[in-house]
Design an enzyme around this catalytic site. Structure first.
Site, short mmCIF file in Angstrom:
data_model
loop_
_atom_site.label_atom_id
_atom_site.label_comp_id
_atom_site.label_asym_id
_atom_site.label_seq_id
_atom_site.Cartn_x
_atom_site.Cartn_y
_atom_site.Cartn_z
N ASP A 1 -15.49 19.41 -24.82
CA ASP A 1 -14.84 20.32 -23.88
C ASP A 1 -15.89 21.15 -23.12
O ASP A 1 -15.86 21.21 -21.90
CB ASP A 1 -13.90 21.29 -24.62
CG ASP A 1 -12.57 20.67 -24.96
OD1 ASP A 1 -12.48 19.43 -24.96
OD2 ASP A 1 -11.60 21.42 -25.23
N ALA B 1 -12.36 26.69 -23.67
CA ALA B 1 -13.75 26.45 -23.26
C ALA B 1 -13.97 26.89 -21.83
O ALA B 1 -15.01 27.48 -21.50
CB ALA B 1 -14.10 24.97 -23.42
O1 PMV Z 1 -7.09 20.05 -27.24
P1 PMV Z 1 -8.41 20.14 -26.54
O2 PMV Z 1 -8.31 20.21 -25.08
O3 PMV Z 1 -9.25 21.25 -27.08
O4 PMV Z 1 -9.18 18.76 -26.85
C1 PMV Z 1 -9.55 18.50 -28.18
C2 PMV Z 1 -10.25 17.19 -28.36
C3 PMV Z 1 -10.47 16.82 -29.84
O5 PMV Z 1 -11.16 15.59 -29.85
C4 PMV Z 1 -9.14 16.64 -30.55
C5 PMV Z 1 -11.27 17.87 -30.58
C6 PMV Z 1 -12.73 17.93 -30.18
O6 PMV Z 1 -13.37 18.94 -30.52
O7 PMV Z 1 -13.26 16.99 -29.58
#
Ligand code: PMV
Length: 320
Positions: A152, A110
């Site tokens: 994100d 992101a």
């Molecule tokens: O892994 P990251 O930094 O992309 O965080 C994901 C967070 C989740 O809740 C697992 C997925 C989301 O889209 O919120």
């Protein structure tokens, strides 16, 4: 034409990952020490319309036209051209660098999209607003990640702590007292889409069981918000531990995460949990004071953590 630079932070999910995909709230904060950066500069020697994309960390140095349609960097550039109604860009080079580890639960995808969209739209003379950047990056995350919650792109675009519920605007939320978190990397990359997909398959076959766990996480997040707003840091650690227990039940922790979380608690952390998608990536631990922080950091490194970083979560910048 001067070169245009944009930067954006990494992010830490404090509470609520995974359940946030199913409409429960989550709390996330920007991690300013780690950043993605995009620099767009005119390339007077190249033919008009040439857009060269360089991302040395992934060995990429190519023309936009050579990239497949679903490449996330190409998607960002083409989406900006589409939104601005520009069919031929002045010849340019886009260079992307980042100190955010990839596939570590810190929002590197992101952050890369945010800087690319910001820098390229500014280079074209029509900088997109934060709202437009956020919406566009969310659309790109959907193509890339399947069913992202949107947390994100929100925390990274606005660079503010957020209390987030899917498809709702950010809620105002104040962290009353600053505190330090230890962030430790298992060194094991894990794609968010993989753990999110595994939770989705489980939820499809046993919806009631999963919904009950998501409800538990939602309740923990509400309690954490109240604790943060009240400056009640004593409550936060136990809430992190309870959140981790439910994430373990959901199957998104891993042997490496479990081990390092145990080490952090044994070394004096008031609470510890995975942060982000899980399966690998990072954990966060709350330490009551500086001496304990050092002790926890040393023990985590001795137990095999690939990296440890201490970060301050500030009260001052928390009003959204
Ligand atoms: O892994 P990251 O930094 O992309 O965080 C994901 C967070 C989740 O809740 C697992 C997925 C989301 O889209 O919120």
């Amino acid at each position: 034409m001067p070169a245009i630079t944009a930067t954006a932070p990494a992010k830490i999910i404090l509470f609520g990952e995974h359940a946030v995909v199913y409409g429960r709230p989550a709390i996330a904060v920007p991690l300013r020490q780690l950043r993605a950066r995009a620099v767009v500069s005119a390339d007077p020697l190249a033919p008009s319309g040439s857009i060269r994309i360089q991302a040395p960390a992934i060995g990429l140095d190519t023309e936009l036209t050579e990239l497949p349609g679903d490449d996330p960097l190409a998607l960002c550039v083409r989406s900006v051209l589409g939104i601005l109604g520009i069919s031929r860009s002045p010849a340019c080079r886009i260079r992307i660098t980042s100190t955010i580890p990839i596939a570590a639960g810190l929002g590197s995808g992101a952050a890369t999209s945010v800087v690319l969209v910001r820098a390229f739209s500014s280079f074209l003379g029509q900088p997109l607003s934060d709202e437009q950047v956020n919406d566009l990056v969310f659309d790109i995350e959907k193509i890339y990640h399947g069913t992202p919650s949107g947390i994100d792109n929100m925390v990274i675009t606005f660079e503010q702590p957020v209390f987030y519920i899917k498809n709702q605007p950010i809620q105002k939320f104040r962290i009353a007292r600053p505190f330090s978190l230890i962030l430790a990397d298992t060194g094991i990359p894990s794609k968010t889409a993989t753990t999110v997909g595994a939770v989705r398959s489980g939820w499809q076959s046993e919806p009631a069981w999963y919904e009950a766990r998501f409800d538990q996480i939602g309740e923990i997040v509400q309690q954490a918000r109240r604790a943060l707003e009240a400056g009640d840091l004593d409550t936060l650690g136990p809430l992190m531990n309870t959140n981790q227990a439910v994430l373990e039940e959901l199957g998104v922790s891993s042997a490496a995460l479990d081990k390092l979380i145990h080490v952090a608690r044994q070394a004096g952390a008031a609470g510890a949990k995975l942060s982000g998608g899980g399966g690998g990536g990072n954990l966060i631990a709350l330490a009551p004071d500086e001496i304990t922080q050092q002790h926890i950091s040393q023990n985590l490194l001795a137990a095999g953590a690939a990296g440890v970083l201490v970060t301050q979560i500030n009260a001052a910048d928390s009003a959204v």
